[in-house]
Design a protein around this motif. Sequence first.
Motif, PDB file in Angstrom:
ATOM      1  N   GLN A 122      40.750  50.429  42.600  1.00 21.30           N
ATOM      2  CA  GLN A 122      41.147  50.864  43.937  1.00 21.30           C
ATOM      3  C   GLN A 122      40.359  50.132  45.019  1.00 21.30           C
ATOM      4  N   HIS A 123      41.055  49.779  46.097  1.00 25.23           N
ATOM      5  CA  HIS A 123      40.406  49.157  47.266  1.00 25.23           C
ATOM      6  C   HIS A 123      39.771  50.247  48.113  1.00 25.23           C
ATOM      7  N   GLN A 129      39.336  50.413  51.218  1.00 20.52           N
ATOM      8  CA  GLN A 129      40.038  50.680  52.472  1.00 20.52           C
ATOM      9  C   GLN A 129      41.465  51.169  52.262  1.00 20.52           C
ATOM     10  N   ARG A 172      36.081  51.226  42.337  1.00 16.70           N
ATOM     11  CA  ARG A 172      36.429  50.799  43.692  1.00 16.70           C
ATOM     12  C   ARG A 172      35.840  49.423  44.000  1.00 16.70           C
ATOM     13  N   TYR A 173      36.612  48.653  44.735  1.00 12.83           N
ATOM     14  CA  TYR A 173      36.223  47.299  45.118  1.00 12.83           C
ATOM     15  C   TYR A 173      36.428  47.117  46.620  1.00 12.83           C
ATOM     16  N   GLY A 174      35.759  46.106  47.155  1.00 11.44           N
ATOM     17  CA  GLY A 174      35.879  45.826  48.584  1.00 11.44           C
ATOM     18  C   GLY A 174      36.821  44.687  48.911  1.00 11.44           C
ATOM     19  N   TYR A 175      37.314  43.961  47.884  1.00 15.01           N
ATOM     20  CA  TYR A 175      38.166  42.801  48.134  1.00 15.01           C
ATOM     21  C   TYR A 175      39.358  42.813  47.190  1.00 15.01           C
ATOM     22  N   TYR A 176      40.528  42.529  47.729  1.00 13.43           N
ATOM     23  CA  TYR A 176      41.728  42.462  46.899  1.00 13.43           C
ATOM     24  C   TYR A 176      41.633  41.351  45.866  1.00 13.43           C
ATOM     25  N   ILE A 207      39.938  42.748  42.937  1.00 12.95           N
ATOM     26  CA  ILE A 207      40.813  43.702  42.246  1.00 12.95           C
ATOM     27  C   ILE A 207      41.833  42.959  41.391  1.00 12.95           C
ATOM     28  N   ALA A 214      46.154  48.413  38.891  1.00  8.80           N
ATOM     29  CA  ALA A 214      45.906  48.342  40.328  1.00  8.80           C
ATOM     30  C   ALA A 214      47.180  48.634  41.091  1.00  8.80           C
ATOM     31  N   THR A 227      48.621  47.419  44.445  1.00  8.02           N
ATOM     32  CA  THR A 227      48.346  46.362  45.408  1.00  8.02           C
ATOM     33  C   THR A 227      49.638  45.891  46.057  1.00  8.02           C
TER      34      THR A 227
END
Length: 307
Positions: free
Chosen positions: A194-195, A197, A221-225, A228, A239, A241
Motif C-alpha cells: 500500500q502507498h 498517500q 506500506r511504501y512511499g513510492y509507487y 510498490i 498492489a 495501483t
Amino acid sequence: MAAGRAPPSSTALRAFTTVARLGSTARAALVVNLTQSAVSKQILSLEHHLGTVLFDRSPLGLKLTEAGAIYLPYAEAALEQMERGARRLAERSAIARPIRLHMIAIAGERWLMARFPAFAAAHPGVDVQFTNYVSESETEEPDIEISHGVPPWPDREAHYLFGRDVALVAAPGLVERMGGFRRPADIQKMTLLQHFQMPTFWAEFTETHDLRGAVPEHTVRYGYYSVIISAAVAGLGVALTPRCYVADELASGALVNPLGLGFTSATGCWLIRPLGQPQRPGLDEFVGWLRSEAARFDAATRGSSAA
C-alpha cells in the motif's frame, strides 16, 4: 546642454511632457504622482540643465516657449524609448525565468519523461525545471504541480490528467503459490502493498466488490509507487495501483490483473496551478501540451484494460 553632460532624469522629462500636455503643474502633479511643488522644481531643474526657458508662466497657466516646443518631441521620444527598453527587459526576464514544475516521481518516470523531449524540441526557448519536493530553503511556489488527490484545492484550478482507473496487480508466481484467485475475497489471504498517500484504495476496493469490513492478511506500506511496483513484480504481495503506471508490466506478463479486479477511484492525478496566474511566455503552451498528452495516455491505458 554642454557635450558630455548626463541626460536629464526620466522624472524631469515626465514632469515636462505632462505639464506641456495639461498646461498646469497642479493637474500634472496628479498624473505623475508628485506634489505640485515637486513638479515645479523638476521643470526648473530641467530648464537649468538645458540652459533655456521651456514655459511662459502666466496666471492662466503654462504655455510652451519656442524652445519648449522644439524640445517636447525629443523628450517624448526619449521617454518612449526608455519605456520600450523596460518592456523588452521585462519580457526577457519572463522568458529567462524557468517554469517550475513540482510532480510526484511516478508521473515523471512512467509518463512525462518519455514524452518531454518532443515538447523541448518544439519549444527550445521554454526552460522547465522539475522537482518532486520543496526544500527548506525554497520560498518560491511552483508554477504548476502534478499530484494525486481529490479536488478542489483552495485558490487553485485543477485539471484531471489520469490515474482514476485502479487495478489489482500481482506477480503470476505469487498468484500460483497462493492457490490462485477464484473470487475477490481471496485478496484477504494476501499481503497488501500500500502507498502511504493512498490509504483509501483498500476501502474503495472493498466497497466496489462488496467486501466491506474485509482486511488483508498483512499490509506493507511504501512511499513510492516505483517501489510498490518492483515489490509486486518480485512477488512480495498484491498492489492496488493506477493501471496507467503498470501498463508495461501487464503487457509483458510481469504482473497480472486477477479476475480483472479493480475500481474507479475518487483519487486521480491532477495538474494544479494557482488561480489568476499571470501570463508567462511558454507556460500556457506547456500546460496545454501536458493536458493533451495526458488525455492520450489516459485513453490508451484505459483502452488496454478492456482489450
